[in-house]
Enzyme design. Structure first.
Site, PDB file in Angstrom:
ATOM      1  N   ASP A 461       0.826  -1.215   0.000  1.00 28.39           N
ATOM      2  CA  ASP A 461       0.000   0.000   0.000  1.00 28.39           C
ATOM      3  C   ASP A 461       0.861   1.266   0.000  1.00 28.39           C
ATOM      4  O   ASP A 461       2.081   1.217   0.262  1.00 28.39           O
ATOM      5  CB  ASP A 461      -0.899  -0.028   1.246  1.00 28.39           C
ATOM      6  CG  ASP A 461      -2.276   0.554   0.991  1.00 28.39           C
ATOM      7  OD1 ASP A 461      -2.388   1.430   0.117  1.00 28.39           O
ATOM      8  OD2 ASP A 461      -3.227   0.138   1.674  1.00 28.39           O
ATOM      9  N   ASP A 518     -10.760   1.956  -3.642  1.00 24.35           N
ATOM     10  CA  ASP A 518     -11.323   1.642  -2.326  1.00 24.35           C
ATOM     11  C   ASP A 518     -12.843   1.610  -2.378  1.00 24.35           C
ATOM     12  O   ASP A 518     -13.481   1.275  -1.391  1.00 24.35           O
ATOM     13  CB  ASP A 518     -10.878   2.684  -1.287  1.00 24.35           C
ATOM     14  CG  ASP A 518      -9.535   2.306  -0.659  1.00 24.35           C
ATOM     15  OD1 ASP A 518      -9.055   1.188  -0.911  1.00 24.35           O
ATOM     16  OD2 ASP A 518      -8.972   3.136   0.085  1.00 24.35           O
TER      17      ASP A 518
HETATM   18  C1  GLA Z   1      -5.824   1.744   2.110  1.00 25.47           C
HETATM   19  C2  GLA Z   1      -6.219   0.627   1.170  1.00 25.47           C
HETATM   20  C3  GLA Z   1      -7.277  -0.227   1.816  1.00 25.47           C
HETATM   21  C4  GLA Z   1      -6.752  -0.779   3.119  1.00 25.47           C
HETATM   22  C5  GLA Z   1      -6.290   0.355   4.019  1.00 25.47           C
HETATM   23  C6  GLA Z   1      -5.596  -0.154   5.250  1.00 25.47           C
HETATM   24  O1  GLA Z   1      -6.878   2.638   2.276  1.00 25.47           O
HETATM   25  O2  GLA Z   1      -6.637   1.133  -0.055  1.00 25.47           O
HETATM   26  O3  GLA Z   1      -7.637  -1.275   0.947  1.00 25.47           O
HETATM   27  O4  GLA Z   1      -5.687  -1.670   2.876  1.00 25.47           O
HETATM   28  O5  GLA Z   1      -5.394   1.235   3.348  1.00 25.47           O
HETATM   29  O6  GLA Z   1      -5.171   0.853   6.072  1.00 25.47           O
END
Ligand code: GLA
Length: 714
Positions: A461, A518
């Site tokens: 990430d 997301d």
């Molecule tokens: C980001 C990612 C999510 C999740 C969160 C965890 O927002 O896009 O899918 O993994 O971080 O903190």
């Protein structure tokens, strides 16, 4: 094939010194295949310009094309038209955006006049080297046409005898041919990636300068130049993608004289002073078959050539983020894993929250040590359980980031990128990835987790924009991923950045999947994945069935709409399976079974975006590479203006073949669908021509629903 043409024999020394006064030398080159041709011409040993880009020029003489392409000159103009070269030069009185903007260390602008030095040719590649000996500069232009996927891969490299500072270096500059009059560019935001915008050309420059230091939601580095009438399935299109994760700049300019050109390079201010500078790869292609012609080449290139060593069968994912967030409890996670396995999941991904004291997003990034409060016996009991269910285990990292509340920051405050008092993003800061010690630390900690646990997958990430835009940051993360991949060869990686903020061909050379967004809101997802298909194949595009009430939009959609939307890409689940009703479980199992039955061909299929006659319907057709079968998904994004569903016209079929067409989900017709369109009760056998010309009559349905149409060639 590369066919060099020399209108005059050149001796190498003459090539360096340029022509005698009054003499005109023309050199030409052709790079092409059965889908497109690119013809370059240079005069008097200066940098070459593209004099033709379009359908294959076949039998024409390349020299004649170069000569025929010369424009007239009239009043109010220079006596010679400045070439729109692969790196337009101010020294040629080019008055638009130059391909290079550089200064010496005294701050004086450098205006090189490059002359031909030498070239290297192989079957599909052409390297042209130009020099300005007075300034001690060498410019290398690398052009390649990929053999199967017909994409031009273009790179520019600048070498300097002295340290200089470079504000702008464009990858080889291509014209937007005169018959194109519109451009489609990309913007977006968190939960709405790959937004497209269609703009007319106008005199002046359209500049997109992405200084976030990452690819970003708002700046997917792509562009399509086309004519007004071009659509998904028809018309001419020229498509571009800059394969770089560190922030790019795009300049699309219509010059005062009417010529148009496209430049891509690193974002402003990201190149430091030095002696060597290189752009990332600019991918470009011409399509005579609408946007789909280009999209299929990008999709196939990513799937078959760019993404390395993907295990062939794509496993169904389960990701626990939207089920438990930071609240990790081994027993609870085990029971969730069991339910996910029962639904059909094959890979369990433990998301954020397993390390340091990570109970919320204010703390612990950088402390990549398993939290003993949550996992007193380490991850092994959970992993063993997951594996006993037949699932692979994956884990979340956000390596490039640090919280001030972390052991890492307390030990190494100087590892932070940018000023100590900068504004945080999601309460966090970035590490300086250009430092060897930072990369070594991260390598050691990630490797320790991978060595001591049975882990097959990393979700990688990157949840904030950078405080300082610097190419070294992207180069640093590439180096770290490359090092990990050399050792942990079986581990697949997913590129995530608050959803889809790091999706580009640079990161896809090192990863096997992207977390597109997301947003698990099926309606938003339909739009995002449809537009992303202009570049991305289904096999790398993650799509999950989210919670009934979507956490990022607050909307509630039926499980059928959510499940079929995820089944259009690399499928997964991300809700708490304990919330599912018996009916939802049954539907989800059935759609997942359907996906597993079809994934082997579908993950290798081309996604063709359909020109839906109804703007309320977003539709795409996944066509098997051998053309023997297809599945089309037609999503009703809102109620239609007219009452009768407009027939859905398919594409890319064999006109004379007969196809058996059926509705995979015909039982989903609502009670208000009272008539008897044939597909509601049985399959139909019709020709490809009929399907492409008249289209399929679908039953009436509610908004936020989807028809799934399967077809087989008989
Ligand atoms: C980001 C990612 C999510 C999740 C969160 C965890 O927002 O896009 O899918 O993994 O971080 O903190």
């Amino acid at each position: 094939m590369t066919l060099p043409h020399f209108s005059q024999a050149m001796s190498p020394d003459r090539a360096h010194t340029g022509p005698e006064p009054g003499e005109m030398r023309v050199r030409t080159w052709h790079l092409g295949d059965d889908r497109q041709s690119l013809v370059l011409a240079s005069r008097n040993n200066r940098l070459p310009e593209v004099v033709y880009w379009g359908p294959p020029v076949g039998g024409s003489s390349i020299d004649e094309i170069a000569a025929a392409a010369r424009y007239d000159v009239t009043g109010g103009m220079q006596d010679e038209i400045a070439p729109l070269s692969l790196s337009p030069e101010a020294s040629m009185t080019f008055q638009g955006q130059t391909g290079l903007t550089a200064r010496n260390l005294d701050g004086e602008v450098i205006a090189p006049a490059f002359l031909f030095s030498h070239e290297e040719k192989q079957q599909n590649t052409l390297k042209l080297v130009y020099q300005d000996n007075g300034l001690g500069l060498s410019l290398t232009l690398d052009l390649e046409l990929t053999p199967h996927t017909s994409l031009f891969k273009l790179r520019t490299r600048l070498d300097s005898r002295e340290d200089i500072s470079v504000d702008w270096l464009a990858a080889p500059v291509l014209p937007a041919p005169d018959h194109t009059d519109e451009m489609i560019e990309f913007s977006g935001r968190w939960c709405s990636e790959f937004l497209t915008r269609r703009l007319p050309f106008a005199p002046g420059a359209r500049v997109r300068d992405n200084r976030t230091g990452r690819t970003d939601h708002a700046h997917f580095p792509g562009l399509i130049v086309c004519s007004k009438s071009a659509s998904n399935t028809t018309g001419e299109a020229y498509a571009f993608h800059y394969g770089w994760s560190g922030g790019h700049k795009m300049v699309v300019e219509e010059l005062a004289d009417g010529r148009r050109h496209v430049q891509f390079g690193h974002a402003s201010g990201t190149m430091e002073k030095g002696k060597s500078f290189e752009t990332a790869t600019l991918y470009a292609t011409y399509s005579a078959r609408g946007f789909n012609g280009a999209a299929v080449r990008f999709q196939r290139h990513v799937r078959d050539h760019l993404v390395a060593e993907t295990r062939q069968t794509r496993p169904v994912h389960y990701n626990c983020w939207e089920a438990v967030y930071f609240d990790h409890d081994v027993d609870e996670l085990k029971s969730i894993a069991s339910l996910a396995a029962d639904l059909g999941a094959e890979r369990f991904v433990l998301d954020d929250g397993w390390f340091g004291h990570r109970d919320d997003d204010t703390t612990s990034l950088g402390d990549w040590v398993i939290d003993p409060r949550k996992f007193p016996d380490g991850l092994t009991p959970l992993i063993d359980h997951v594996k006993s269910l037949g699932l692979e285990f994956g884990i979340w990292f956000e390596p490039e980031m640090i919280n001030k509340d972390s052991d890492l920051f307390r030990a190494h405050p100087d590892w932070l990128l940018g000023a100590l008092d900068q504004t945080p993003g999601r309460q966090q800061f970035a590490l300086d990835m250009s430092r060897n010690d930072v990369r070594d630390y991260l390598y050691d900690h990630i490797a320790a987790i991978l060595e001591t646990n049975d882990i097959g997958y990393i979700k990688w990430d990157h949840n904030r924009v950078l405080p300082v835009a610097d190419a070294g940051q992207a180069e640093g993360v590439y180096a770290l991923i490359d090092r990990l991949r050399r050792v942990f060869t079986a581990v697949e990686i997913e590129s995530c950045a608050s959803g889809g903020a790091r999706i580009d061909f640079g990161i896809l050379e090192r990863t096997q999947r992207v977390w597109l967004s997301d947003s698990n809101d099926a309606l938003e997802r339909q739009r995002i994945q449809h537009d992303a298909a202009l570049f991305l194949p289904a096999s790398v595009t993650g799509s999950h069935v989210g919670p009934r009430k979507c956490h990022t939009s607050g909307r509630i959609f039926d499980i059928r709409f959510r499940a079929w939307t995820a089944a259009q890409r690399h499928m997964g689940f991300e809700m708490d399976p304990r919330e599912l009703t018996g009916e939802e479980v049954d539907v989800l199992k059935e759609v997942t079974r359907w996906w597993k039955d079809n994934r082997d061909w579908m993950m290798q299929a081309d996604i063709l975006r359909l020109d839906s006659a109804d703007p309320a319907v977003t539709a795409e057709q996944h066509l098997a590479e051998d053309g023997e079968r297809f599945v089309a998904f037609a999503a009703q994004m809102r109620t239609s203006d007219q009452i009768l569903p407009r027939p859905l016209r398919l594409t890319g079929l064999d006109a004379s073949a007969t196809y058996r067409v059926s509705l995979a989900n015909r039982n989903d017709a609502p009670r208000l669908s009272r008539g008897e369109p044939l597909l509601k009760s049985r399959d139909i056998d019709v020709s490809g021509q009929y399907l492409m010309s008249h289209g399929v009559v679908l039953p009436w349905r509610f908004p936020d629903t989807i028809w799934v149409l399967e077809g087989h060639k008989l």
